[in-house]
Design an enzyme around this catalytic site. Structure first.
Site, PDB file in Angstrom:
ATOM      1  N   TYR A   1      12.481   8.450  -2.743  1.00 25.32           N
ATOM      2  CA  TYR A   1      11.503   7.364  -2.591  1.00 25.32           C
ATOM      3  C   TYR A   1      10.993   6.914  -3.963  1.00 25.32           C
ATOM      4  O   TYR A   1      11.107   5.741  -4.338  1.00 25.32           O
ATOM      5  CB  TYR A   1      10.345   7.839  -1.695  1.00 25.32           C
ATOM      6  CG  TYR A   1       9.144   6.933  -1.744  1.00 25.32           C
ATOM      7  CD1 TYR A   1       9.257   5.586  -1.399  1.00 25.32           C
ATOM      8  CD2 TYR A   1       7.896   7.420  -2.147  1.00 25.32           C
ATOM      9  CE1 TYR A   1       8.150   4.744  -1.465  1.00 25.32           C
ATOM     10  CE2 TYR A   1       6.795   6.594  -2.207  1.00 25.32           C
ATOM     11  CZ  TYR A   1       6.929   5.246  -1.862  1.00 25.32           C
ATOM     12  OH  TYR A   1       5.841   4.419  -1.939  1.00 25.32           O
TER      13      TYR A   1
ATOM     14  N   LEU B   1       9.979  -6.477  10.358  1.00 25.11           N
ATOM     15  CA  LEU B   1       9.204  -5.840  11.430  1.00 25.11           C
ATOM     16  C   LEU B   1       9.762  -4.468  11.801  1.00 25.11           C
ATOM     17  O   LEU B   1       9.559  -4.002  12.918  1.00 25.11           O
ATOM     18  CB  LEU B   1       9.115  -6.755  12.665  1.00 25.11           C
ATOM     19  CG  LEU B   1       8.443  -8.122  12.420  1.00 25.11           C
ATOM     20  CD1 LEU B   1       8.361  -8.918  13.718  1.00 25.11           C
ATOM     21  CD2 LEU B   1       7.034  -7.955  11.837  1.00 25.11           C
TER      22      LEU B   1
ATOM     23  N   ASP C   1       9.286 -10.532   6.751  1.00 22.75           N
ATOM     24  CA  ASP C   1       9.244  -9.119   7.145  1.00 22.75           C
ATOM     25  C   ASP C   1      10.300  -8.887   8.218  1.00 22.75           C
ATOM     26  O   ASP C   1      10.515  -9.754   9.072  1.00 22.75           O
ATOM     27  CB  ASP C   1       7.841  -8.801   7.702  1.00 22.75           C
ATOM     28  CG  ASP C   1       7.531  -7.318   7.697  1.00 22.75           C
ATOM     29  OD1 ASP C   1       6.562  -6.918   7.026  1.00 22.75           O
ATOM     30  OD2 ASP C   1       8.252  -6.550   8.372  1.00 22.75           O
TER      31      ASP C   1
ATOM     32  N   LYS D   1      11.903   3.363  -6.187  1.00 19.80           N
ATOM     33  CA  LYS D   1      10.872   2.429  -6.672  1.00 19.80           C
ATOM     34  C   LYS D   1      10.995   2.267  -8.191  1.00 19.80           C
ATOM     35  O   LYS D   1      10.840   1.169  -8.725  1.00 19.80           O
ATOM     36  CB  LYS D   1       9.478   2.959  -6.326  1.00 19.80           C
ATOM     37  CG  LYS D   1       9.136   2.886  -4.844  1.00 19.80           C
ATOM     38  CD  LYS D   1       8.564   1.518  -4.513  1.00 19.80           C
ATOM     39  CE  LYS D   1       7.818   1.526  -3.192  1.00 19.80           C
ATOM     40  NZ  LYS D   1       7.011   0.336  -2.964  1.00 19.80           N
TER      41      LYS D   1
ATOM     42  N   GLN E   1      -3.922  19.701  10.579  1.00 24.99           N
ATOM     43  CA  GLN E   1      -3.417  20.810   9.772  1.00 24.99           C
ATOM     44  C   GLN E   1      -3.771  20.567   8.312  1.00 24.99           C
ATOM     45  O   GLN E   1      -3.661  19.444   7.832  1.00 24.99           O
ATOM     46  CB  GLN E   1      -1.896  20.902   9.899  1.00 24.99           C
ATOM     47  CG  GLN E   1      -1.441  21.246  11.304  1.00 24.99           C
ATOM     48  CD  GLN E   1       0.072  21.399  11.369  1.00 24.99           C
ATOM     49  OE1 GLN E   1       0.813  20.673  10.715  1.00 24.99           O
ATOM     50  NE2 GLN E   1       0.517  22.359  12.152  1.00 24.99           N
ATOM     51  N   ILE E   2      -4.173  21.634   7.643  1.00 28.25           N
ATOM     52  CA  ILE E   2      -4.387  21.544   6.189  1.00 28.25           C
ATOM     53  C   ILE E   2      -3.205  22.258   5.541  1.00 28.25           C
ATOM     54  O   ILE E   2      -3.016  23.464   5.736  1.00 28.25           O
ATOM     55  CB  ILE E   2      -5.724  22.196   5.781  1.00 28.25           C
ATOM     56  CG1 ILE E   2      -6.882  21.368   6.351  1.00 28.25           C
ATOM     57  CG2 ILE E   2      -5.823  22.330   4.266  1.00 28.25           C
ATOM     58  CD1 ILE E   2      -8.258  21.919   6.054  1.00 28.25           C
TER      59      ILE E   2
ATOM     60  N   SER F   1       9.046   3.943   2.764  1.00 27.94           N
ATOM     61  CA  SER F   1       8.048   4.663   1.966  1.00 27.94           C
ATOM     62  C   SER F   1       7.700   6.067   2.464  1.00 27.94           C
ATOM     63  O   SER F   1       6.615   6.569   2.188  1.00 27.94           O
ATOM     64  CB  SER F   1       6.767   3.819   1.887  1.00 27.94           C
ATOM     65  OG  SER F   1       6.284   3.576   3.182  1.00 27.94           O
TER      66      SER F   1
HETATM   67  N1  UDP Z   1      -2.111  16.694   4.310  1.00 33.54           N
HETATM   68  C1  UDP Z   1      -2.580  17.710   5.089  1.00 33.54           C
HETATM   69  N2  UDP Z   1      -2.383  17.608   6.438  1.00 33.54           N
HETATM   70  C2  UDP Z   1      -1.743  16.555   7.026  1.00 33.54           C
HETATM   71  C3  UDP Z   1      -1.269  15.517   6.192  1.00 33.54           C
HETATM   72  C4  UDP Z   1      -1.459  15.618   4.841  1.00 33.54           C
HETATM   73  O1  UDP Z   1      -3.163  18.664   4.608  1.00 33.54           O
HETATM   74  O2  UDP Z   1      -1.593  16.541   8.249  1.00 33.54           O
HETATM   75  C5  UDP Z   1      -2.326  16.762   2.860  1.00 33.54           C
HETATM   76  C6  UDP Z   1      -1.053  16.702   2.037  1.00 33.54           C
HETATM   77  O3  UDP Z   1      -0.533  17.993   1.840  1.00 33.54           O
HETATM   78  C7  UDP Z   1      -1.547  16.066   0.745  1.00 33.54           C
HETATM   79  C8  UDP Z   1      -2.689  15.171   1.200  1.00 33.54           C
HETATM   80  O4  UDP Z   1      -3.086  15.633   2.490  1.00 33.54           O
HETATM   81  O5  UDP Z   1      -2.062  17.050  -0.106  1.00 33.54           O
HETATM   82  C9  UDP Z   1      -2.289  13.714   1.332  1.00 33.54           C
HETATM   83  O6  UDP Z   1      -1.111  13.645   2.091  1.00 33.54           O
HETATM   84  P1  UDP Z   1      -0.627  12.308   2.781  1.00 33.54           P
HETATM   85  O7  UDP Z   1       0.592  12.638   3.605  1.00 33.54           O
HETATM   86  O8  UDP Z   1      -1.781  11.666   3.492  1.00 33.54           O
HETATM   87  O9  UDP Z   1      -0.269  11.359   1.589  1.00 33.54           O
HETATM   88  P2  UDP Z   1       0.744  11.595   0.344  1.00 33.54           P
HETATM   89  O10 UDP Z   1      -0.114  12.140  -0.760  1.00 33.54           O
HETATM   90  O11 UDP Z   1       1.811  12.535   0.766  1.00 33.54           O
HETATM   91  O12 UDP Z   1       1.251  10.219   0.065  1.00 33.54           O
END
Ligand code: UDP
Length: 359
Positions: free
Chosen positions: A141, A33, A31, A145, A204-205, A77
């Site tokens: 990304y 790191l 790794d 992959k 945040q959602i 990632s």
């Molecule tokens: N999400 C969210 N608020 C955050 C981070 C993520 O609402 O602060 C939502 C994001 O829009 C997605 C889901 O949670 O629909 C998973 O996002 P995350 O970044 O955890 O993983 P990803 O699916 O992008 O790999």
């Protein structure tokens, strides 16, 4: 087996290392790191600091350690970062990956399991997504992959590799010893737990106007323990049968909405976790759920720990015992693997030939 875990100091890699050691295998971690943590690597595993694109160093380690099989978890990632700096993603995930394949070819190591991503599918046309569905990544990304999977396929065909790529979406949970510690943190679950721990005021959602039952995105979360078990099973399978390249999705088959995740986190932690709906995040498809039917049939794998409450409870427990992630606290907390007598190899580092040990 003597397993080289490339990227074994990260979240997925370090928990896989624990599982391999518990199953009686020998493990060497390789790794750089850059995002992993030396403290995440249990003492029974040997830690070598090196770059994935350093083919000579990889060859040296594979020979010296008489490696039988490789798990590749080393990758850049972050989707957002990949959009800003695609070159970095191609250099590390493709260029570095090919250096790893060449090192394996030169040293005669021909068993490989790759920790891939369901981001290779891009915007799915149907859910749950099957392995045969079209791969149209929508960011560098996922594209990097997928490009590496292509290289794996051709190494398997031309050099008799037995190679398996595992594609999955959202990894969650923790073991007693290892959990998620990213900087910057962008993932929903650890961000929520930071709010629960009083480190942030609210979560945040990102959007509540998606075509889903509660308007928030639905995601496929898988416990890191289940992922580690799949990695082990896949490595075992590479020792059987003819050279081949196989792809398996790993998913829980039941997605959870962002709202459901927030509600469950409130229950599990007993904390309020205020949430604010903000606008959609660019590039988020409404529903991402993978079908793991093939993995169940071919690997005999099924997720045992991927209940939403358990993933959150394990992650919360790790958060409480590691308030500053790997930044503070003993390297040995709760880890039988660390307490077992070491043969001193765990503390010995391999340096690049002609260079000083760097860890
Ligand atoms: N999400 C969210 N608020 C955050 C981070 C993520 O609402 O602060 C939502 C994001 O829009 C997605 C889901 O949670 O629909 C998973 O996002 P995350 O970044 O955890 O993983 P990803 O699916 O992008 O790999």
């Amino acid at each position: 087996m003597r397993i080289l875990v490339v990227g074994g100091a990260g979240f997925v890699g370090s928990t896989s290392v624990e599982t391999f050691l518990e199953a009686g295998h020998d493990v060497v971690v390789y790794d750089d790191l850059s995002s992993g943590h030396a403290a995440a690597v249990v003492r029974l595993a040997r830690l070598v600091r090196g770059q994935i694109e350093d083919q000579g160093h990889l060859e040296h380690v594979m020979r010296e350690e008489r490696i039988d099989a490789v798990l590749d978890c080393a990758a850049k990632s972050l989707v957002g970062e990949s959009m800003i700096d695609p070159g970095l993603y191609y250099r590390k995930n493709v260029g570095g990956g090919v250096a790893l394949l060449e090192a394996m070819r030169v040293t005669g190591v021909n068993r490989l399991v790759f920790s891939s991503t369901a981001a290779v599918y891009g915007e799915p046309r149907r859910v749950p997504i099957a392995e045969s569905d079209r791969t149209e990544p929508i960011n560098p990304y996922g594209a990097s992959k997928l490009a590496f999977e292509g290289a794996m396929r051709w190494f398997a065909a031309s050099h008799d590799f037995q190679a398996i790529s595992l594609r999955y979406f959202n990894v969650a949970g923790a073991t007693e010893r290892n959990g998620e510690d990213h900087e910057p943190e962008t993932h929903l679950m650890p961000l929520m737990l930071r709010v629960a721990a009083g480190e942030a005021t609210h979560v945040q959602i990102f959007g509540q106007d998606y075509p889903t039952p509660d308007g928030t995105c639905i995601r496929d979360f898988i416990h890191v323990r289940d992922l580690a078990a799949a990695h082990l099973r896949a490595l075992e399978v590479t020792g059987e049968g003819d050279p081949s390249f196989e792809v398996y999705n790993l998913g829980s088959a039941a997605g959870f909405s962002v709202r459901e995740v927030v509600e469950a986190a409130r229950k599990v932690t007993g904390r309020a976790i205020p949430a604010r709906v903000v606008k959609r995040r660019t590039g988020d498809p409404p529903v991402l759920v993978a079908s793991s039917r093939r993995a169940r049939l071919a690997l005999g794998w099924h997720p045992e720990h991927s209940k939403l409450e358990q993933m959150l409870a394990d992650a919360w427990s790790w958060k409480l015992t590691h308030p500053n992630g790997y930044g503070r606290g003993p390297r040995t907390d709760g880890a039988a693997l660390d307490r077992q007598p070491s043969d001193a190899r765990g503390d010995r580092q391999i340096s690049r030939p002609g260079a000083p040990a760097s860890v």
